[in-house]
Design a protein around this motif. Structure first.
Motif, PDB file in Angstrom:
ATOM      1  N   GLU A  87       0.835  -1.208   0.000  1.00 10.29           N
ATOM      2  CA  GLU A  87       0.000   0.000   0.000  1.00 10.29           C
ATOM      3  C   GLU A  87       0.873   1.262   0.000  1.00 10.29           C
ATOM      4  N   GLY A  88       1.862   1.303   0.881  1.00  9.13           N
ATOM      5  CA  GLY A  88       2.750   2.450   0.938  1.00  9.13           C
ATOM      6  C   GLY A  88       3.615   2.567  -0.302  1.00  9.13           C
ATOM      7  N   VAL A  91       1.599   4.111  -3.043  1.00 12.28           N
ATOM      8  CA  VAL A  91       1.458   5.564  -2.878  1.00 12.28           C
ATOM      9  C   VAL A  91       2.746   6.284  -3.278  1.00 12.28           C
ATOM     10  N   ASN A 150       3.570   2.365   5.617  1.00 15.92           N
ATOM     11  CA  ASN A 150       2.329   2.701   4.910  1.00 15.92           C
ATOM     12  C   ASN A 150       1.830   4.079   5.332  1.00 15.92           C
ATOM     13  N   TRP A 151       1.804   4.323   6.631  1.00 17.13           N
ATOM     14  CA  TRP A 151       1.298   5.616   7.129  1.00 17.13           C
ATOM     15  C   TRP A 151       2.277   6.737   6.819  1.00 17.13           C
ATOM     16  N   LEU A 154       1.762   7.832   3.257  1.00 14.60           N
ATOM     17  CA  LEU A 154       0.558   8.636   3.050  1.00 14.60           C
ATOM     18  C   LEU A 154       0.818  10.102   3.384  1.00 14.60           C
ATOM     19  N   THR A 276      -5.263   5.758   2.501  1.00 17.12           N
ATOM     20  CA  THR A 276      -4.662   5.057   1.365  1.00 17.12           C
ATOM     21  C   THR A 276      -5.751   4.388   0.528  1.00 17.12           C
TER      22      THR A 276
END
Length: 359
Positions: A87-88, A91, A150-151, A154, A276
């Protein structure tokens, strides 16, 4: 011909198909319990997927990023790593491609678009390599680092868009230059302006590259060996730390490409996001359904992407909440994971086959 038949009737091929059927049946039971008509719901779902050239094109568009994030997770699995960070990486790949697509002017398409793809893929790969480095050098579990990254990705991407790319009075970046676009205009027009792009072809090629790297190269043999048994790989003289970092880098490249094509081929801009998009997490499910096999990942992405896009048809055509399709998808994953249930369902089938062979 007999060999092909044996492949498609083998246990490894039949079990996922049975899991899909059981998932659909379980979803039908949930609909009946909620007072909905499952036949009408599934009819509306498949009508939405295949009902028009536009719907077919948009289904393909929804499938494409899932192929790449599924390959990302599957590649890490094959090398003994659990990449929760697709996910990260998605992004960051998106952000890298947006930056090149917006900021660079005056280049021809043949240079600008590939440059944006390469930069986005490398940014995604480097983001994955951070987790690989921390595991190789510091022994930090990649599950923890990828979740945290991941965070970070974002909020870092939001900062980059806000600071360098933001269009005034908008919550998104400037549109990318036309020379960076990967949309296929003539094909989109032929399919009622569905958002088709070159990323779909590259996603299929990525599945081929996945196979070639892992099973046809010396480097792939080392990556798989490290994943199977680190101690044996060390004893054989392999550089375990280097292979861990390399595996996470390649995994990140696949996920980064998914983000690249969402910007260059679909939206042509990047928003300041509150969360995300979810493609990386869906890629975990696609990888599991595909048994970490590149062909299986492509087929799993077709299923998940089609169901996700078709869920709107269930909502509008049969008045069924789109959340039901998430129950169906979750059920499919459950039955794939619990192979014992699937094998129990298939006992009569396999018993009959054994009797036929014995006779």
């Amino acid at each position: 011909m007999n060999k092909i038949v044996r492949v498609f009737t083998s246990e490894s091929a039949v079990n996922p198909l049975v899991a899909i059927v059981l998932g659909l049946l379980f979803g039908a039971l949930i609909m009946l319990a909620g007072g909905y008509n499952p036949i009408a719901a599934y009819g509306a779902l498949f009508s939405r997927i295949l009902g028009s050239p536009y719907d077919i094109g948009e289904s393909i568009r929804a499938i494409t990023p899932l192929i790449l994030t599924g390959l990302s997770v599957a590649f890490a699995f094959r090398t003994g790593l659990f990449n929760i960070g697709a996910e990260g990486q998605f992004v960051m790949g998106m952000t890298g491609a947006t930056f090149i697509g917006v900021k660079i002017h005056g280049l021809p398409w043949i240079i600008h678009a590939p440059l944006a793809v390469i930069v986005g893929a490398l940014v995604g790969g480097l983001w994955g390599a951070i987790a690989g480095y921390l595991k190789a050098k510091r022994g930090v579990n990649e599950v923890i680092t990828t979740i945290m990254l991941n965070w970070i990705s974002l909020f870092l991407s939001n900062y980059i868009v806000n600071a360098f790319l933001l269009e005034p009075k908008q919550q998104r970046s400037y549109m990318i230059q036309d020379s960076a676009s990967l949309s296929i205009g003539w094909l989109s027009e032929a399919m009622n302006h569905a958002r088709l792009h070159w990323g779909t072809l590259i996603a299929i090629l990525a599945a081929v590259v996945f196979y070639l790297i892992l099973w046809k190269t010396k480097q792939g043999y080392e990556l798989r060996a490290v994943g199977h048994n680190i101690d044996a790989a060390k004893y054989a003289g392999m550089n375990v730390n280097k292979n861990i970092i390399k595996a996470m880098f390649i995994s990140g490249v696949f996920a980064g490409l998914a983000g690249v094509f969402e910007v260059l081929g679909v939206f042509h801009y990047q928003v300041v996001a509150a969360g995300t998009p979810g493609y990386g997490f869906d890629g975990i499910a696609v990888s599991l359904l595909g048994a970490n096999n590149p062909i299986g990942v492509v087929l799993g992405a077709v299923l998940f992407g089609g169901l996700s896009y078709g869920s709107a048809g269930m909502s509008f055509g049969a008045d069924v909440p789109p959340e039901i399709i998430r129950i169906v998808i979750g059920s499919v994953i459950f039955f794939v994971a619990t192979q014992g249930i699937v094998k129990w369902v298939l006992i009569p089938f396999y018993g009959k086959r054994k009797k036929e062979r014995a006779s």
